[in-house]
Design a protein around this motif. Structure first.
Motif, short mmCIF file in Angstrom:
data_model
loop_
_atom_site.label_atom_id
_atom_site.label_comp_id
_atom_site.label_asym_id
_atom_site.label_seq_id
_atom_site.Cartn_x
_atom_site.Cartn_y
_atom_site.Cartn_z
N ILE A 143 0.83 -1.21 0.00
CA ILE A 143 0.00 0.00 0.00
C ILE A 143 0.86 1.26 0.00
CG2 ILE A 143 -1.55 1.36 1.46
CD1 ILE A 143 -2.98 -1.27 2.17
N ALA A 144 2.03 1.17 0.62
CA ALA A 144 2.91 2.34 0.73
C ALA A 144 3.80 2.53 -0.50
CB ALA A 144 3.78 2.21 1.98
N GLN A 145 3.75 1.59 -1.47
CA GLN A 145 4.64 1.66 -2.62
C GLN A 145 3.96 2.31 -3.83
OE1 GLN A 145 7.90 0.71 -2.05
NE2 GLN A 145 6.92 0.51 -0.03
N PRO A 146 4.72 3.04 -4.64
CA PRO A 146 4.16 3.56 -5.89
C PRO A 146 3.96 2.42 -6.90
CG PRO A 146 6.50 4.08 -5.74
CD PRO A 146 6.12 3.48 -4.43
N LEU A 192 -11.78 -10.54 -6.14
CA LEU A 192 -12.82 -9.53 -6.32
C LEU A 192 -12.94 -8.65 -5.07
CD1 LEU A 192 -15.62 -11.66 -8.03
CD2 LEU A 192 -14.08 -10.01 -9.13
N ALA A 193 -12.94 -9.30 -3.90
CA ALA A 193 -13.04 -8.55 -2.65
C ALA A 193 -11.79 -7.71 -2.42
CB ALA A 193 -13.27 -9.52 -1.49
N LEU A 194 -10.63 -8.30 -2.69
CA LEU A 194 -9.36 -7.60 -2.49
C LEU A 194 -9.27 -6.36 -3.39
CD1 LEU A 194 -6.56 -7.90 -1.02
CD2 LEU A 194 -5.75 -9.00 -3.13
N ARG A 195 -9.72 -6.50 -4.62
CA ARG A 195 -9.68 -5.36 -5.55
C ARG A 195 -10.49 -4.19 -5.00
NH1 ARG A 195 -11.57 -7.72 -10.16
NH2 ARG A 195 -9.44 -8.39 -10.64
N GLU A 196 -11.65 -4.49 -4.46
CA GLU A 196 -12.49 -3.43 -3.91
C GLU A 196 -11.86 -2.83 -2.65
OE1 GLU A 196 -15.74 -0.87 -4.01
OE2 GLU A 196 -15.01 -2.30 -5.52
N ALA A 197 -11.29 -3.70 -1.80
CA ALA A 197 -10.70 -3.23 -0.54
C ALA A 197 -9.48 -2.34 -0.77
CB ALA A 197 -10.32 -4.43 0.33
N LEU A 198 -8.74 -2.61 -1.85
CA LEU A 198 -7.50 -1.87 -2.11
C LEU A 198 -7.64 -0.86 -3.23
CD1 LEU A 198 -4.84 -4.74 -1.82
CD2 LEU A 198 -5.70 -3.20 -0.04
N LYS A 199 -8.87 -0.56 -3.61
CA LYS A 199 -9.14 0.37 -4.71
C LYS A 199 -8.38 1.68 -4.51
CE LYS A 199 -13.45 0.72 -5.83
NZ LYS A 199 -14.88 1.16 -5.79
N HIS A 200 -7.75 2.13 -5.61
CA HIS A 200 -6.99 3.39 -5.63
C HIS A 200 -5.69 3.34 -4.83
CE1 HIS A 200 -10.53 4.87 -7.55
NE2 HIS A 200 -11.25 4.93 -6.44
N ARG A 201 -5.36 2.17 -4.28
CA ARG A 201 -4.11 2.04 -3.52
C ARG A 201 -3.20 0.96 -4.10
NH1 ARG A 201 -5.92 1.47 2.60
NH2 ARG A 201 -7.53 0.14 1.67
N VAL A 202 -3.74 -0.20 -4.39
CA VAL A 202 -2.98 -1.29 -5.00
C VAL A 202 -3.82 -1.85 -6.14
CG1 VAL A 202 -1.90 -3.56 -4.69
CG2 VAL A 202 -1.83 -1.87 -2.82
N GLU A 203 -3.24 -1.96 -7.33
CA GLU A 203 -3.95 -2.55 -8.45
C GLU A 203 -4.03 -4.06 -8.24
OE1 GLU A 203 -3.86 -2.34 -13.36
OE2 GLU A 203 -2.20 -1.51 -12.17
N VAL A 204 -5.21 -4.62 -8.38
CA VAL A 204 -5.41 -6.06 -8.16
C VAL A 204 -5.88 -6.69 -9.47
CG1 VAL A 204 -6.65 -7.83 -6.86
CG2 VAL A 204 -5.89 -5.73 -5.72
#
Length: 256
Positions: free
Chosen positions: A126-129, A163-175
């Motif tokens: 989450i902290a990485q570009p 699917l759940a992970l993508r929503e949880a990390l939206k705009h922070r980590v591409e899943v």
């Protein structure tokens, strides 16, 4: 997903799909770490590539995954892409009582392994570009192979988890989900040369082209897997289930 300038961890990178993608990603200008159980397989996969890093990882072990997470971040603090590729596939008969060791190992490797590794690395990612997580599932997540039921169930579970992970990390980590078709690898005995399965190099080249699209598709689907991925949506699940299993059995029997 940015396709160059990353530091990428590929689990199950000592053979098959993981090895093929690791080499292509390295050639594209990424720092690549391949991880797996067997040091000798990792060393062989990285032979001739002094800038490809290898680390042992037993994804069946909760403690081992936690320890690995600490070790890989200490050694590679720029890590920004995780490719969860490690997996096993075992044939099982469901019409009689059996030793469930194969089923339990499949769940530990294919389902708990990625869940644990994501948990170990998510705060860092989450902290990485330009961070990304790629979960490798299977076309069999959508239409199961009757002879490998636990494998198919774990891949269906990782599809849902993604699917759940993508929503949880939206705009922070591409899943991203990568769902291969049947590919000529060592996943099961004889599969490297099994007729009708997609050649590994052809598959890997197609995957790299899809990863290079902007924006990157949330699901990486080569042409051969769409027969399975779209079966339910197109109203042909029942016939596809029969066709898949008949073809798979015929391909295996044709090698004996």
């Amino acid at each position: 997903m940015k396709t160059t300038g990353n530091t990428i961890l590929v689990t199950g990178g000592g053979s098959g799909i993981g090895e093929a993608l690791a080499h292509r990603l390295r050639d594209a200008g990424n720092t690549v770490i391949i991880a797996g159980r067997r040091q000798e397989a990792l060393d062989a996969a990285a032979a001739g590539c002094p800038d490809m890093h290898v680390m042992t990882l037993d994804v069946e072990s909760a403690e081992g995954v936690t320890d690995f997470g600490k070790r890989v971040l200490a050694a590679h603090p720029a890590l920004n892409v995780l490719i969860n590729n490690a997996g096993i596939m075992r044939f099982e008969a469901l019409d009689r009582p059996r030793d469930l060791g194969d089923a339990e190992a499949t769940i530990a490797t294919n389902l708990l392994g990625p869940v644990r590794l994501i948990d170990a690395l998510v705060e860092h990612l989450i902290a990485q570009p330009d961070a990304a997580i790629v979960n490798v599932t299977s076309g069999l997540a959508f239409v199961p192979l009757v002879d490998t039921p636990t494998y198919c169930a774990t891949k269906a579970a990782i599809h849902s988890y993604t699917l759940a992970l993508r929503e949880a990390l939206k705009h922070r980590v591409e899943v991203i989900e990568l769902a291969p078709p049947a590919v000529q690898t060592g996943l099961t005995p004889g599969q490297e040369t099994r007729p009708g399965y997609q050649p590994l190099d052809e598959f890997a080249d197609e995957v790299m082209a899809l990863l290079g699209q902007q924006p990157t598709p949330p699901e990486i689907l080569v042409e051969r897997v769409k027969f399975l991925r779209d079966a339910e949506r197109e109203g042909r699940f029942g016939t596809t289930l029969v066709q898949l299993n008949e073809r798979a059995r015929a391909a295996r029997e044709g090698q004996h």
